[in-house]
Design a protein around this motif. Structure first.
Motif, short mmCIF file in Angstrom:
data_model
loop_
_atom_site.label_atom_id
_atom_site.label_comp_id
_atom_site.label_asym_id
_atom_site.label_seq_id
_atom_site.Cartn_x
_atom_site.Cartn_y
_atom_site.Cartn_z
N UNK A 22 0.82 -1.22 0.00
CA UNK A 22 0.00 0.00 0.00
C UNK A 22 0.85 1.27 0.00
N UNK A 23 2.16 1.10 -0.20
CA UNK A 23 3.03 2.26 -0.33
C UNK A 23 3.17 3.10 0.92
N UNK A 24 3.06 2.49 2.08
CA UNK A 24 3.15 3.23 3.34
C UNK A 24 4.56 3.11 3.92
N UNK A 25 4.84 3.99 4.86
CA UNK A 25 6.14 4.01 5.52
C UNK A 25 6.26 2.79 6.44
N UNK A 26 7.23 1.92 6.15
CA UNK A 26 7.36 0.66 6.88
C UNK A 26 7.69 0.91 8.35
N UNK A 27 8.64 1.80 8.62
CA UNK A 27 9.06 2.04 9.99
C UNK A 27 7.91 2.59 10.84
N UNK A 28 7.18 3.53 10.26
CA UNK A 28 6.06 4.15 10.99
C UNK A 28 4.95 3.14 11.23
N UNK A 29 4.61 2.37 10.18
CA UNK A 29 3.50 1.42 10.31
C UNK A 29 3.89 0.25 11.22
N UNK A 30 5.14 -0.19 11.19
CA UNK A 30 5.55 -1.29 12.05
C UNK A 30 5.54 -0.87 13.52
N UNK A 31 5.85 0.38 13.78
CA UNK A 31 5.75 0.87 15.16
C UNK A 31 4.30 0.80 15.62
N UNK A 32 3.39 1.14 14.70
CA UNK A 32 1.96 1.04 15.02
C UNK A 32 1.57 -0.43 15.22
N UNK A 33 2.12 -1.32 14.39
CA UNK A 33 1.82 -2.74 14.51
C UNK A 33 2.29 -3.31 15.84
N UNK A 34 3.47 -2.89 16.28
CA UNK A 34 3.97 -3.36 17.56
C UNK A 34 3.06 -2.91 18.70
N UNK A 35 2.55 -1.67 18.59
CA UNK A 35 1.64 -1.18 19.61
C UNK A 35 0.33 -1.97 19.62
N UNK A 36 -0.17 -2.30 18.42
CA UNK A 36 -1.40 -3.09 18.33
C UNK A 36 -1.21 -4.47 18.97
N UNK A 37 -0.08 -5.10 18.70
CA UNK A 37 0.19 -6.42 19.27
C UNK A 37 0.26 -6.33 20.79
N UNK A 38 0.91 -5.27 21.29
CA UNK A 38 0.97 -5.08 22.74
C UNK A 38 -0.41 -4.83 23.32
N UNK A 39 -1.25 -4.05 22.59
CA UNK A 39 -2.62 -3.79 23.05
C UNK A 39 -3.44 -5.07 23.14
N UNK A 40 -3.03 -6.07 22.38
CA UNK A 40 -3.74 -7.36 22.38
C UNK A 40 -3.06 -8.37 23.29
N UNK A 97 3.58 -10.23 23.38
CA UNK A 97 4.91 -9.66 23.29
C UNK A 97 5.24 -9.44 21.81
N UNK A 98 5.40 -8.17 21.38
CA UNK A 98 5.65 -7.91 19.95
C UNK A 98 6.87 -8.63 19.41
N UNK A 144 -9.44 -4.00 30.27
CA UNK A 144 -9.90 -2.66 29.91
C UNK A 144 -8.75 -1.70 29.70
N UNK A 145 -7.62 -1.91 30.38
CA UNK A 145 -6.52 -0.97 30.30
C UNK A 145 -5.21 -1.72 30.05
N UNK A 146 -4.99 -2.20 28.82
CA UNK A 146 -3.76 -2.92 28.53
C UNK A 146 -2.55 -2.00 28.58
N UNK A 147 -1.44 -2.57 29.03
CA UNK A 147 -0.21 -1.79 29.08
C UNK A 147 0.64 -2.13 27.86
N UNK A 148 1.16 -1.09 27.20
CA UNK A 148 1.99 -1.31 26.03
C UNK A 148 3.20 -2.16 26.42
N UNK A 149 3.47 -3.13 25.56
CA UNK A 149 4.62 -3.99 25.80
C UNK A 149 4.38 -5.09 26.81
N UNK A 150 3.12 -5.23 27.27
CA UNK A 150 2.80 -6.28 28.24
C UNK A 150 3.10 -7.65 27.66
#
Length: 729
Positions: A139-157, A160-161, A723-729
């Motif tokens: 999709x032509x997006x910035x890999x570094x920026x989007x992967x940082x978002x992906x790591x946050x999503x995985x942590x929110x779920x 361990x990213x 209800x309140x996941x911690x990033x990187x949990x």
């Protein structure tokens, strides 16, 4: 008034901000026997930032509606009409008119979809991180920026990213794969997430965890979610609105709580009445008579009239439009005003009845069919390279389990995937040989009998111990008619019957289970039967062996909720005729409760190969003792809106969502790594299964008032807060 007019009226009153506008949507397939309409002239509006639960039986059109939202109907299907996407900024988009190039950009960036089978969504040769990067680059997006978002999503779920992104799909559990698929679907920050039965193959705890996480993700990322499921209780507690599909159209929609409490359409009420529940009285659970219509030949008039107890000549002659049944609610029924009186259902919670438990305990038949004593089943899964270096990887599937199965008894084993319940079941019926302990059939060691040592021949034991699989289609010979499949056990075990007599037995049994006319069904092949009909045939085939015990391995989990009560009632009715016992395997508390409580049976709870609690159904459901049983009880979604709200607001009684690796189980109590009640002694000592004060047996130190546990230090970790996941949990 049509639904389009309803929606226009609501928008004019400022009550809706529409993100998806569906008009005259039809999805059709040209078939040899005619045109199959799997979506039939549907008008519907999806509101921005809502969670819309779409429910209905299999084949009602739910998944096809989801595919149409992304213009993803597979050939030779054709979608016509309009699906208009309204971005917050910019011009509306006609999804069905987009080119392939435009669709590639539209999907993932505006609307993303999460499918049911997480495993089939991953390339097994690629690491998870590569899937994310591939999608971002496409999709032509910035890999570094989007992967940082992906790591946050995985942590929110709650993962361990580093571990997830560095793994291959097969290295993740089913629940982790499904959560990772959700993270991938959100990597480009779409505004709409379509989820097609995303939790159907998951355990209760993982289902409940994902549903709780979805509400958090919805608010955090301003998502509109379409959640498609046949499991009404699963979505009822968190959806803003419910839309009920029947015969390829929406027959009722409205605010979730209003639809659940006071459904207007007879089908919705019948669906609520047929759902197995841990709360509603057993006698009020009934199946929906008849079958869903054929998409090639839908009935004239109201599509539900052949199954509706309220149907009149008007229903047979005319197709009802939407009637205003309340604020922002509609239902396609001429007689909706009297449906509450004629089709009643209950959402209330039953109180525990101690006297009934005592009666079950006193009247239980003590004649033992199968007895397991300190059974172990361990598997060596070491690969060739491991073996070259002298390493062993052992899965301890069953550990020191003792269990007696009595005459005409129903015992349900409940637990998460990988807990050992199916392995234990197969061991009980002599399919799996234990690595330790003994398995006896009527005091005869099964494996000694196989070696020719014993009074009961092994062939007789194999006949007496049968199995019914989860997938009936794969266990029936596709090239044999139903008559041939059912005649086979009679030929072997009833040589005194001639061909005509065998045919009579088969026809009578088909009639008995509602497959009429029997002469017609007998000549059909398995692919010509519905899933429920196939399951009946498999059950009948097992029963024709005149078995003493049947292992029913997830025998109703693949069926619609509307068919599960019917199938379980059939199992119990046939049990009385054939004098058999059931060992019922399930990850669903509601199904286990229905079978065992109705038959006066028991529920056993398994965790990481251990039997941690077993007792009468009412006690296990309403008064659990083991912390893990309490977790399963919490994870069972209630249908009552008040109970659902209370459960959703309750902190989950668990410290870690994911089950430990069975190749490296914890020392001491196997549940201590997830148990909110665990203390230091639990990390080094294994509790034994002991009698409790509530007719149950429990493996927990908390049931021993004088145990060292009470003076031991608590493990200083907090329970998971969904209800309140911690990033990187």
């Amino acid at each position: 008034m049509t639904q389009t007019q309803f929606d226009a009226q609501n928008r004019s009153n400022g009550r809706q901000d529409v993100i998806l506008e569906v008009r005259d949507l039809e999805v059709a397939f040209d078939m040899d026997r005619g045109k199959s309409r799997v979506i039939d002239s549907v008008d519907f509006d999806v509101q921005r930032d809502e969670m819309l639960g779409i429910v209905g039986e299999s084949g009602s059109g739910k998944s096809m509606f989801a595919s149409a939202m992304l213009n993803a109907v597979v050939e030779p299907g054709v979608a016509t009409g309009e699906v208009i996407y309204h971005p917050r900024d910019g011009e509306p988009v006609d999804v069905l008119s987009l080119t392939d190039t435009q669709l590639e950009k539209f999907r993932w960036e505006e609307i993303a979809m999460v499918f049911q089978g997480a495993m089939s969504s991953w390339n097994p040769t690629m690491k998870i991180e590569d899937h994310f990067i591939e999608t971002i680059k496409a999709h032509g997006k910035n890999v570094e920026e989007r992967m940082a978002h992906g790591r946050q999503l995985i942590a929110d779920l709650y993962m361990d990213p580093d571990r997830v992104l560095g793994a291959y799909p097969h290295e993740l559990s089913g629940g982790m794969k499904q959560r990772t698929l959700i993270a991938l679907s959100l990597i480009l920050e779409p505004r709409v997430l379509v989820m097609d039965e995303p939790t159907a193959a998951l355990d209760l705890l993982m289902q409940r965890s994902i549903m709780s996480l979805l509400t958090d993700l919805q608010e955090r990322y301003d998502l509109t979610i379409l959640f498609i499921t046949h499991d009404l209780p699963l979505v009822a507690g968190i959806a803003d609105r419910l839309a009920v599909m029947y015969a390829f159209e929406f027959v009722e929609y409205g605010p979730s709580e209003e639809v659940i409490r006071n459904a207007a359409h007879p089908y919705t009420r019948a669906l609520l009445k047929s759902v197995p529940s841990v709360d509603a009285p057993l006698e009020e659970m009934t199946t929906i008579e008849g079958e869903s219509p054929d998409p090639v030949n839908t009935p004239d008039g109201c599509s539900y009239h052949p199954r509706c107890p309220m149907a009149t000549q008007q229903c047979r002659d005319a197709d009802p439009e939407y009637h205003d049944v309340g604020p922002n609610r509609g239902a396609t029924c001429f007689h909706w005003e009297r449906s509450a009186d004629e089709i009643q259902y209950s959402l209330g919670t039953e109180e525990l009845d101690p006297s009934s438990i005592e009666q079950v305990a006193e009247t239980k038949d003590e004649d033992t069919v199968v007895s397991l004593e300190e059974v172990d089943v361990h598997f060596n899964i070491s690969g060739m390279i491991d073996e070259l270096f002298g390493k062993e990887t052992i899965v301890k599937a069953v550990n020191q389990v003792s269990l007696d199965l009595h005459e005409n008894e129903v015992v349900a084993l409940v637990g998460e995937s990988g807990c050992g319940k199916t392995t234990l079941g197969k061991t009980a019926i002599g399919i799996q040989k234990p690595t330790g302990g003994t398995v006896n059939y009527r005091d005869q060691d099964i494996w000694a009998a196989k070696d020719g040592d014993g009074e009961i021949p092994f062939e007789e034991i194999r006949r007496a111990l049968q199995i019914v699989h989860q997938d009936p289609g794969s266990s029936l010979n596709s090239s044999r008619t139903i008559r041939a499949s059912l005649s086979a056990p009679l030929k072997r075990w009833r040589p005194d019957l001639n061909a005509s007599e065998r045919e009579t037995v088969v026809y009578n049994l088909l009639e008995r289970v509602g497959m009429k006319p029997a002469e017609d069904y007998a000549l059909r092949f398995p692919h010509q039967l519905s899933g429920g009909e196939q399951q009946r045939v498999v059950l009948m085939r097992a029963l024709l062996m005149s078995p003493d015990l049947i292992l029913a391995d997830e025998a109703v989990s693949a069926l619609d909720v509307s068919l599960r009560v019917e199938m379980m009632d059939l199992m119990l009715n046939l049990q009385q005729t054939f004098d058999t016992s059931y060992l019922f395997i399930s990850h669903d508390f509601s199904n286990a409760r229905y079978l065992t409580e109705k038959s006066g049976g028991r529920i056993g709870i398994m965790y990481l190969g251990h039997l941690v609690e077993i007792g009468p159904a009412q006690e296990i459901i309403h008064n659990p003792k083991h912390p893990y049983t309490k977790v399963l009880s919490w994870a069972t979604p209630p249908l009552d809106p008040d109970a659902a709200r209370e459960a959703n607001a309750t902190k989950p009684p668990i410290r870690d969502i994911d089950i430990p690796d069975p190749t490296d189980p914890p020392e001491g109590c196997p549940f201590h790594t997830r148990c909110p009640e665990a203390r230091e002694v639990c990390t080094r000592e294994m509790p034994e299964l002991r009698d409790s004060d509530n007719h149950s047996r429990v493996a927990c130190f908390r049931e021993e008032p004088d145990h060292e546990y009470w003076n031991s230090e608590p493990i200083d970790e907090e329970a998971v807060d969904l209800e309140e996941p911690a990033a990187g949990d």
